[in-house]
Structures are given as C-alpha cells and as structure tokens.
Design an enzyme around this catalytic site. Structure first.
Site, PDB file in Angstrom:
ATOM      1  N   GLU A  34       0.858  -1.193   0.000  1.00  0.00           N
ATOM      2  CA  GLU A  34       0.000   0.000   0.000  1.00  0.00           C
ATOM      3  C   GLU A  34       0.895   1.244   0.000  1.00  0.00           C
ATOM      4  OE1 GLU A  34      -1.558   0.736   3.947  1.00  0.00           O
ATOM      5  OE2 GLU A  34      -3.359   1.729   3.156  1.00  0.00           O
ATOM      6  N   LYS A  49      -9.298   1.484  -1.997  1.00  0.00           N
ATOM      7  CA  LYS A  49      -9.516   0.959  -0.640  1.00  0.00           C
ATOM      8  C   LYS A  49     -10.945   1.240  -0.157  1.00  0.00           C
ATOM      9  CE  LYS A  49      -7.053   1.082   3.836  1.00  0.00           C
ATOM     10  NZ  LYS A  49      -5.816   1.595   4.474  1.00  0.00           N
ATOM     11  N   GLU A  72      -5.995   8.637   7.907  1.00  0.00           N
ATOM     12  CA  GLU A  72      -6.461   8.163   6.597  1.00  0.00           C
ATOM     13  C   GLU A  72      -7.858   8.678   6.292  1.00  0.00           C
ATOM     14  OE1 GLU A  72      -5.807   4.328   4.688  1.00  0.00           O
ATOM     15  OE2 GLU A  72      -4.878   3.729   6.556  1.00  0.00           O
ATOM     16  N   CYS A 124      -4.701  -3.100   3.003  1.00  0.00           N
ATOM     17  CA  CYS A 124      -4.414  -2.964   4.433  1.00  0.00           C
ATOM     18  C   CYS A 124      -5.604  -3.255   5.333  1.00  0.00           C
ATOM     19  CB  CYS A 124      -3.808  -1.598   4.732  1.00  0.00           C
ATOM     20  SG  CYS A 124      -3.043  -1.605   6.362  1.00  0.00           S
ATOM     21  N   ASN A 134       0.338  -0.999   5.424  1.00  0.00           N
ATOM     22  CA  ASN A 134       1.206  -0.207   6.311  1.00  0.00           C
ATOM     23  C   ASN A 134       0.560  -0.316   7.688  1.00  0.00           C
ATOM     24  OD1 ASN A 134       3.165   2.124   4.849  1.00  0.00           O
ATOM     25  ND2 ASN A 134       1.500   1.403   3.548  1.00  0.00           N
TER      26      ASN A 134
HETATM   27  N1  CDT Z   1      -2.991   1.420   6.473  1.00  0.00           N
HETATM   28  C1  CDT Z   1      -3.872   0.840   7.305  1.00  0.00           C
HETATM   29  O1  CDT Z   1      -5.011   0.606   6.940  1.00  0.00           O
HETATM   30  N2  CDT Z   1      -3.461   0.584   8.566  1.00  0.00           N
HETATM   31  C2  CDT Z   1      -4.315   0.084   9.594  1.00  0.00           C
HETATM   32  C3  CDT Z   1      -3.775   0.530  10.896  1.00  0.00           C
HETATM   33  C4  CDT Z   1      -4.727   0.345  12.004  1.00  0.00           C
HETATM   34  S1  CDT Z   1      -5.943   1.557  12.146  1.00  0.00           S
HETATM   35  C5  CDT Z   1      -5.177   2.858  12.907  1.00  0.00           C
HETATM   36  C6  CDT Z   1      -4.417  -1.439   9.591  1.00  0.00           C
HETATM   37  O2  CDT Z   1      -5.544  -1.950   9.659  1.00  0.00           O
HETATM   38  O3  CDT Z   1      -3.397  -2.118   9.560  1.00  0.00           O
END
Ligand code: CDT
Length: 321
Positions: free
Chosen positions: A47, A128, A147, A173, A198
């Site tokens: 991502e 996404k 995000e 993600c 990420n």
């Molecule tokens: N990039 C991404 O979606 N990261 C989220 C982080 C947790 S929510 C703060 C994940 O689900 O891995």
C-alpha cells in the site's frame, strides 16, 4: 494442464519523507528484477508504495499533502517501472495515493492499487474500501492515523480480474481485517488476492493490541484464504519510517490457510512461492462449496445492518420450538 504461477511479495522497508519518487521507483525496479531472476510472473508491492505513509501527519489544509498523490498512472516517474515490467515479462501490483478531479469538478482522493500485466498494461484498479483511523487532529497520539482525512471510502467494492491465468483480486491494508472483503472476492471465484499494508505496531486507541499485530495480521489473512479457497499475498511496508515502527512479516498464504513464504527482515525483501491455482478447487469444491452450503437467506444482517443492534435487555430471545 496445471495452472501454476510463480508469485512474489516485494516488501518495502521505510520510505523517508523527502525520498524522491524516482529513488523509490529504483527500489521497486530492483525488486522487480529480482522477481524476474526468480522466474516470477507477478510481484505485488505494498500500500502507498511510492511515498512515506503521510497520513501520520495532520495538515490544516486538507490539500497540504497533495504532493504525495499521483494524478496519473503511469507518470513520468513511474513509467520506467512499467517499461521494465514489459521488458522482463513480470507483472506487478502497486499501491499509491490517487488524486483526481471528477466530472463535477470535485477533488477526490483514494488509496489505490493497480494491477499491471506482463505487457506493462494496467488490467485492474482497486480503491480501498475500509478507511481506518480518524478525520481530525488528535495531537494526543504519538503519531496520527489520518487516513479518514486524506482518503475517501471507495464504493466500487471488490472486483476481480481474469489475469495471469487465474482470477485475481485486490484489497488494501485495513480491508484485510474484514471477512466481507474475502467473501466478496470469494463469491466471484477469486484465486489470488493481493493485499498491501502499512501497519504501525503502536495502536493508540488500545496499545494492548501492539504485541498482537503480527498475530492479527496473519490470523485474518490465513482465515480469509482458507474460508474462500484462495491464495493470499500480504505485502508490508515495514520497519521504522519517520520514527514510526511498522509491521513487516509479508507472507504468501496457500488456499489451505498455511503460510508458504514469509519475509524475515523489515526492509526491502522479495519472497517467492509457486502457486498452484488449481489447489483452490480443493476448498472451493468441498468444505467451501458455496453454491451447496451457504445460507444467504439467514445472513440478511450482513448487508442490511451496519452497527451492532443488541437484543432488548428484558426480552430473552425465544428458543425455536
Ligand atoms: N494502512 C492501514 O489501513 N493501517 C491500519 C492501521 C490500524 S488503524 C489505525 C491497519 O488496519 O493495519
């Protein structure tokens, strides 16, 4: 004839705030070349694979991070990656921030992944669906996860594509944590799901989950693979990026739910597996024969209800007669 595809996850280590697109594209091209040497047909990148994970910083002006977005794909800076894919005959999936102006003149921002075939042509695009984190400034956090400020939720859902001799889907993600993601693709016969991520190790709303990040990562992707009889490739941008430690542990998961390859570093690393797409049938045509065993008529809440509705406290549910 067996339908075997050699696939790779092109894990990335950190991308610095001031690292140029061209420098990152060089790293991606290096991984793509390694994939060619390993006789891969496809390499999946993480991502937001062209920039640092910029939603960790708040800007008052929502356009304050627009320089991290792509307005065209391929662009002058990413074209060399597409050219190399064509030259080496290795396709790829690439996550990036997408900025566009729609027909009404509105600016739209998506967290996007493209699927590129062995001729260097874009054959699929995914935006996404589940956007995690928060919208407004929360300076109490050691770092933010904005995000929901910098991306909108896509309504396009989880399309799959006939490519690479099979049926290929993408997710991004946080999408990997939701069973609906895999089932939507599973209901379209997906055989290979590519999921870049990420994932910061520190989860500010509940730091008790920090130690479980690696477990939860594999738990949801292994379950998604098994319950839908599909290969899943999870691709991290890991390591410590601008002071924030992120999960690595990229992996390739078989339709049995077993991990067949896993990254051992937190930096740029290629992992490879030979994926027999016909293995998916072992699950799709037995335990998870959807047409035979699913009961959508008793799953109505899944698409008609968003949050939890608990039963009233004083009216116990009646047992069936
Ligand atoms: N990039 C991404 O979606 N990261 C989220 C982080 C947790 S929510 C703060 C994940 O689900 O891995």
């Amino acid at each position: 004839m067996t339908r075997t595809i050699t696939i790779a996850a092109g894990q990335l280590g950190p991308i610095a705030k001031d690292e140029s697109r061209s420098a990152v594209v060089e790293r991606l091209m290096d991984l793509l070349s390694q994939a060619a040497e390993a006789n891969c047909e496809l390499v999946a990148f993480p991502e937001l694979a062209l920039t640092t994970f910029f939603p960790r910083w708040f800007t008052e002006d929502i356009g304050g991070h627009d320089h991290y977005y792509e307005t065209e794909m391929p662009s002058a800076e990413t074209q060399p990656l597409f050219d190399l894919a064509k030259e080496l005959g290795v396709g790829f999936a690439l996550g990036y921030a997408e900025l566009l102006t729609d027909d009404s003149g509105a600016t739209r921002r998506f967290n996007t992944t493209v699927l590129v075939d062995q001729q260097g042509e874009i054959v699929g695009k995914f935006r996404k669906v589940h956007i995690p984190g928060h919208e407004s400034d929360e300076p109490w956090r050691p770092f933010q996860h904005l995000e929901r400020r910098y991306f909108e939720e896509s309504d396009a859902g989880f399309a799959v594509h006939r490519a690479f001799g099979g049926i290929v889907g993408m997710a991004t993600c946080n999408d990997r944590r939701w069973p609906e993601t895999y089932r939507e693709m599973g209901l379209q016969g997906v055989e290979l799901s590519l999921i870049g991520y990420n994932t910061p190790i520190h989860y500010a709303p509940d730091p008790g989950q920090n130690a479980l990040q690696g477990f939860h990562n594999h738990l949801c992707m292994q379950a998604g693979a098994y319950q839908n009889g599909t290969w899943v490739v999870g691709i991290a941008k890991g390591g410590t990026e601008e002071g924030v430690e992120s999960l690595a542990q990229s992996c390739i998961i078989a339709p049995s739910g077993q991990i067949v390859a896993q990254a051992v570093t937190t930096g740029d690393e290629l992992i490879v597996a030979k994926a027999d797409l016909d293995w998916c049938k072992q699950y799709k045509e037995t335990l998870f024969d959807f047409a035979r065993y699913r009961r959508p008529e008793v799953y109505q809440r899944i698409t008609t209800q968003k949050g939890v509705i608990e039963p009233p406290i004083d009216s116990p549910t009646e047992a069936p007669a």
